[in-house]
Write a protein that holds these residues in place. Sequence first.
Motif, short mmCIF file in Angstrom:
data_model
loop_
_atom_site.label_atom_id
_atom_site.label_comp_id
_atom_site.label_asym_id
_atom_site.label_seq_id
_atom_site.Cartn_x
_atom_site.Cartn_y
_atom_site.Cartn_z
N ALA A 11 -47.32 -20.80 -17.90
CA ALA A 11 -46.55 -20.53 -19.11
C ALA A 11 -47.57 -19.47 -19.84
O ALA A 11 -46.82 -18.56 -20.32
CB ALA A 11 -46.25 -21.90 -19.80
N ARG A 12 -48.77 -19.68 -19.77
CA ARG A 12 -49.57 -18.76 -20.38
C ARG A 12 -49.58 -17.17 -19.69
O ARG A 12 -49.61 -16.33 -20.60
CB ARG A 12 -51.05 -19.11 -20.39
N PHE A 13 -49.45 -17.36 -18.48
CA PHE A 13 -49.40 -16.12 -17.66
C PHE A 13 -48.15 -15.39 -18.11
O PHE A 13 -48.09 -14.21 -18.44
CB PHE A 13 -49.39 -16.21 -16.23
N PHE A 14 -47.04 -16.10 -18.00
CA PHE A 14 -45.76 -15.46 -18.53
C PHE A 14 -45.78 -15.08 -20.02
O PHE A 14 -45.33 -13.72 -20.35
CB PHE A 14 -44.58 -16.28 -18.35
N HIS A 15 -46.27 -15.98 -20.91
CA HIS A 15 -46.49 -15.42 -22.42
C HIS A 15 -46.95 -14.16 -22.69
O HIS A 15 -46.66 -13.23 -23.07
CB HIS A 15 -46.89 -16.56 -23.01
N TRP A 16 -48.25 -14.00 -22.10
CA TRP A 16 -49.19 -12.91 -22.26
C TRP A 16 -48.46 -11.69 -21.57
O TRP A 16 -48.79 -10.71 -22.12
CB TRP A 16 -50.60 -13.08 -22.02
N THR A 17 -48.15 -11.90 -20.15
CA THR A 17 -47.77 -10.59 -19.57
C THR A 17 -46.72 -10.06 -20.15
O THR A 17 -46.21 -9.07 -20.58
CB THR A 17 -47.31 -10.73 -18.10
#
Length: 399
Positions: A14-20
Amino acid sequence: MRARNTARAYGRVARFFHWTVAVLILAAIIIGLYAGRLPEGTEAQLRAIFTAYSVHKTVGMVALVLAVLRILWTLTQPRPRPLHPRRRLETLAAEAVHWALWIGMLVMPLSGWLLHSAAPGGFSDILWPFGQRLPLVPEDAALSERFAAFHDLGWWVLAGLVALHVLGALKHAIIDRDGTMIRMAGDPERAAEPPPAPRSGILPHVLAALAGLAIWLGVAPGPRGRPTPQPAAGPAAQAGSGWAVERGVLDIEVRQAGNAVLGEFGQWQADIDYDPQSRSGRVTVEVDVASLTLGAVGDTAKGPDFLDAAAHPTARFEAQILPPQAEDQPHMAQGLLTIAGQTVEAALPFDLSVAGDLAQARGRMQVDRRDFGIGAGYADESTVGFAVGIGFELSAKRQ
Ligand code: HEM
Ligand code: HEM
């Protein structure tokens, strides 16, 4: 760190998706604004605009793909529980902004893709191998303008939502010091254990979703951001000269950055004299150059480097109508074509059918823009093609 979310923190995926997605959306906004403000005048400048829009579109499409994957992933995940469930209004506001961001993540790139797909000819490619246009979207300049109006207003809304969202995150970090940021950006082990969720039912979530949706529905009516082009006023009929045009279309086709771009003149008039017995006659066509619409580059086309509508407001074709050489051959209109103040010999083959007092005709020819000194500074054909197609279709009535 775990891949999956927990009740306390967002997981790795979820963090990868949020920040990218966050970085891509901000990059799309910055590159879109940059591209729209680049100077246009020389060939090199036009190339730079194409490249900037291609990068903008590609960044936006990657954001769209990741946003869809992110939504699918989120649907399989537990949601970290609110840290302050008793502050109902604040929790509702944060959730409403999240809903609006979810919707914005989809509708902004989609409106871009739709405006690109509907643009006659398109004008700079998405840099990917999966095709350019969405199926079922007709090439229609007015439709493309509507999506563009949504897109131009929509980015303000999305940017406003991101600003609210970031202000909220900063408030949690600086004023509340409650570790909300840690849930998305820090060590999940240090994230505070949220209090048990109170029984609030589904109603607050429905309200938050409706509020998020309402924000985007407000943008949806579209063409407020820029004036919708008026439907082509069409040719002005000329009476008393044999045949009067009742309906007609006069189009041009140019190649720009390798793409065909179709345009249309909204105002022109034709004075036609034609004898069906001898199958010959004469025609004079006068075209109001300023009435040209040409994808996203109409203004450039009418500007001083190309048609120079201010200095040469009228284009003119004055020709003899010659009968077909054989039964299966077209008629020929042969004469002088004047564009941008330069006169050149031109021959326009056209098909004609006459039934009683009604005639239908359509034809097409190619000219070389260099013969008219048009776009002299654009010597490279890969930017603006030399060949320009000119076509017409009309029905006329005998006077
Ligand atoms: C660049 C600055 C940004 C910061 C500091 C930030 C911060 C955060 C934080 C801390 C959360 C977790 C909130 C919570 O646990 O309740 C969050 C969630 C979220 N953010 Fe951002 N964000 C930023 C940009 C964006 C952008 C550009 C978007 C989308 C356009 C976005 C969309 C979302 C969404 C939809 C959630 C909810 C995720 C979920 O519930 O699964 N954020 N953000
Ligand atoms: C995250 C997604 C996107 C965002 C946030 C975004 C944002 C923007 C912004 C800020 C502008 C400049 C508006 C102005 O000059 O006033 C713009 C223009 C434009 N965008 Fe996007 N865009 C996105 C995706 C796309 C995609 C995927 C495409 C096409 C495939 C696209 C096509 C265009 C075009 C053709 C323009 C220029 C036409 C116009 O003025 O509306 N955009 N976009």
